[in-house]
Design an enzyme around this catalytic site. Structure first.
Site, mmCIF file in Angstrom:
data_model
loop_
_atom_site.group_PDB
_atom_site.id
_atom_site.type_symbol
_atom_site.label_atom_id
_atom_site.label_comp_id
_atom_site.label_asym_id
_atom_site.label_seq_id
_atom_site.Cartn_x
_atom_site.Cartn_y
_atom_site.Cartn_z
ATOM 1 N N GLY A 115 0.787 -1.223 0.000
ATOM 2 C CA GLY A 115 0.000 0.000 0.000
ATOM 3 C C GLY A 115 0.821 1.276 0.000
ATOM 4 O O GLY A 115 0.361 2.300 0.502
ATOM 5 N N ASN B 24 -5.686 3.206 -13.056
ATOM 6 C CA ASN B 24 -4.663 2.239 -12.678
ATOM 7 C C ASN B 24 -3.289 2.878 -12.829
ATOM 8 O O ASN B 24 -3.094 3.788 -13.632
ATOM 9 C CB ASN B 24 -4.746 1.001 -13.577
ATOM 10 C CG ASN B 24 -3.745 -0.069 -13.185
ATOM 11 O OD1 ASN B 24 -3.616 -0.410 -12.003
ATOM 12 N ND2 ASN B 24 -3.018 -0.606 -14.155
ATOM 13 N N LEU C 167 -5.884 -5.202 -21.147
ATOM 14 C CA LEU C 167 -4.973 -5.199 -20.007
ATOM 15 C C LEU C 167 -3.897 -4.130 -20.195
ATOM 16 O O LEU C 167 -3.174 -4.130 -21.188
ATOM 17 C CB LEU C 167 -4.314 -6.573 -19.857
ATOM 18 C CG LEU C 167 -3.300 -6.707 -18.711
ATOM 19 C CD1 LEU C 167 -3.976 -6.540 -17.364
ATOM 20 C CD2 LEU C 167 -2.572 -8.035 -18.782
ATOM 21 N N GLU D 281 6.150 7.077 -8.813
ATOM 22 C CA GLU D 281 4.746 6.696 -8.638
ATOM 23 C C GLU D 281 4.091 7.495 -7.525
ATOM 24 O O GLU D 281 2.916 7.884 -7.632
ATOM 25 C CB GLU D 281 4.635 5.202 -8.324
ATOM 26 C CG GLU D 281 5.012 4.273 -9.456
ATOM 27 C CD GLU D 281 4.922 2.816 -9.051
ATOM 28 O OE1 GLU D 281 4.393 2.529 -7.962
ATOM 29 O OE2 GLU D 281 5.377 1.952 -9.822
ATOM 30 N N HIS E 36 0.706 1.731 -13.627
ATOM 31 C CA HIS E 36 1.472 0.604 -14.153
ATOM 32 C C HIS E 36 2.948 0.988 -14.184
ATOM 33 O O HIS E 36 3.288 2.085 -14.647
ATOM 34 C CB HIS E 36 0.992 0.235 -15.556
ATOM 35 C CG HIS E 36 1.682 -0.969 -16.123
ATOM 36 N ND1 HIS E 36 1.437 -2.242 -15.651
ATOM 37 C CD2 HIS E 36 2.630 -1.094 -17.090
ATOM 38 C CE1 HIS E 36 2.205 -3.102 -16.312
ATOM 39 N NE2 HIS E 36 2.938 -2.430 -17.185
#
Length: 218
Positions: free
Chosen positions: A13, A105, A142, A172, A107
């Site tokens: 997390g 999302n 995907l 990120e 990635h």
């Protein structure tokens, strides 16, 4: 009016923590759901006073049954946005369609390069000079939905997958709050033509995080 956000996790997390620390009003994380009981991100959510729960995928006989249960749990929070933050599940078309335009999302590659797993190793094997992470809207392909924004790092001559992954993760932690804040503020949306920021269609390569962080800091 707040933008209600549900975050899905599978592990530590760390991106969840970045969101907890950096989201601005009107973004409001109202729930965190993990598919693994040992996911440390559940403790992060609890420490921040955020409702959290585990829906263990191993308790379900099929991917479809799990996703049906997951949708019910997500919808109980009445979210405006669903954020995948290291959620290590391939989602069924029904679930993806249900949250079309309101699921993001992250990635760990510069999409469209290196969809799927082992992205850092693959970047090194290809001899890439830069690597990074991408935020995109989720579609049935995907790691293939419309790109929103990318953050980059240089690949060093002495890098291995672990050192490269560590530097990408730092990116990120800036990248995801930036994009989620845009959505919560009504600046980022997804329509039939693709992703838009401030009503301008985002190109196929996405935006560069560095450009927008500079604008935010100016």
């Amino acid at each position: 009016m707040s933008c209600r956000i549900v975050v899905l996790i599978s592990g530590s997390g760390s991106n969840l923590q970045a969101l907890i620390d950096q989201l601005d009003t009107p973004a409001d994380i109202v729930g965190v759901i993990a598919n693994r009981p040992q996911a440390y991100g559940l403790q992060r959510a609890a420490a921040a006073g955020i409702a959290n729960e585990c829906l263990d995928h191993q308790d379900y006989t099929s991917r479809e049954a799990f996703d049906q249960a997951l949708m019910a749990r997500i919808d109980a929070y009445q979210p405006d946005l669903v954020v995948l933050a290291g959620f290590m599940r391939i989602l069924t078309p029904e679930l993806v369609s249900h949250y079309r335009g309101r699921m993001l999302n992250i990635h760990p590659s510069l999409l469209p390069r290196y969809k799927g797993l082992h992205t850092h190793q693959r970047a090194l094997e290809a001899g890439d000079v830069e690597h990074g992470a991408t935020i995109h809207f989720v579609t049935q392909e995907l790691d293939g939905g419309p790109l929103v924004v990318q953050g980059r790092v240089s690949v060093l001559t002495n890098d291995n997958p672990e050192t490269l992954a560590a530097r990408v993760q730092l990116v990120e932690h800036q990248l995801y709050p930036l994009a989620v804040n845009w959505f919560a503020q009504g600046r980022l949306r997804f329509d039939a033509e693709g992703a838009r920021l401030d009503e301008e269609l985002i190109g196929p390569d996405g935006l560069r995080m560095e450009d927008h962080l500079q604008l935010n800091e100016a």
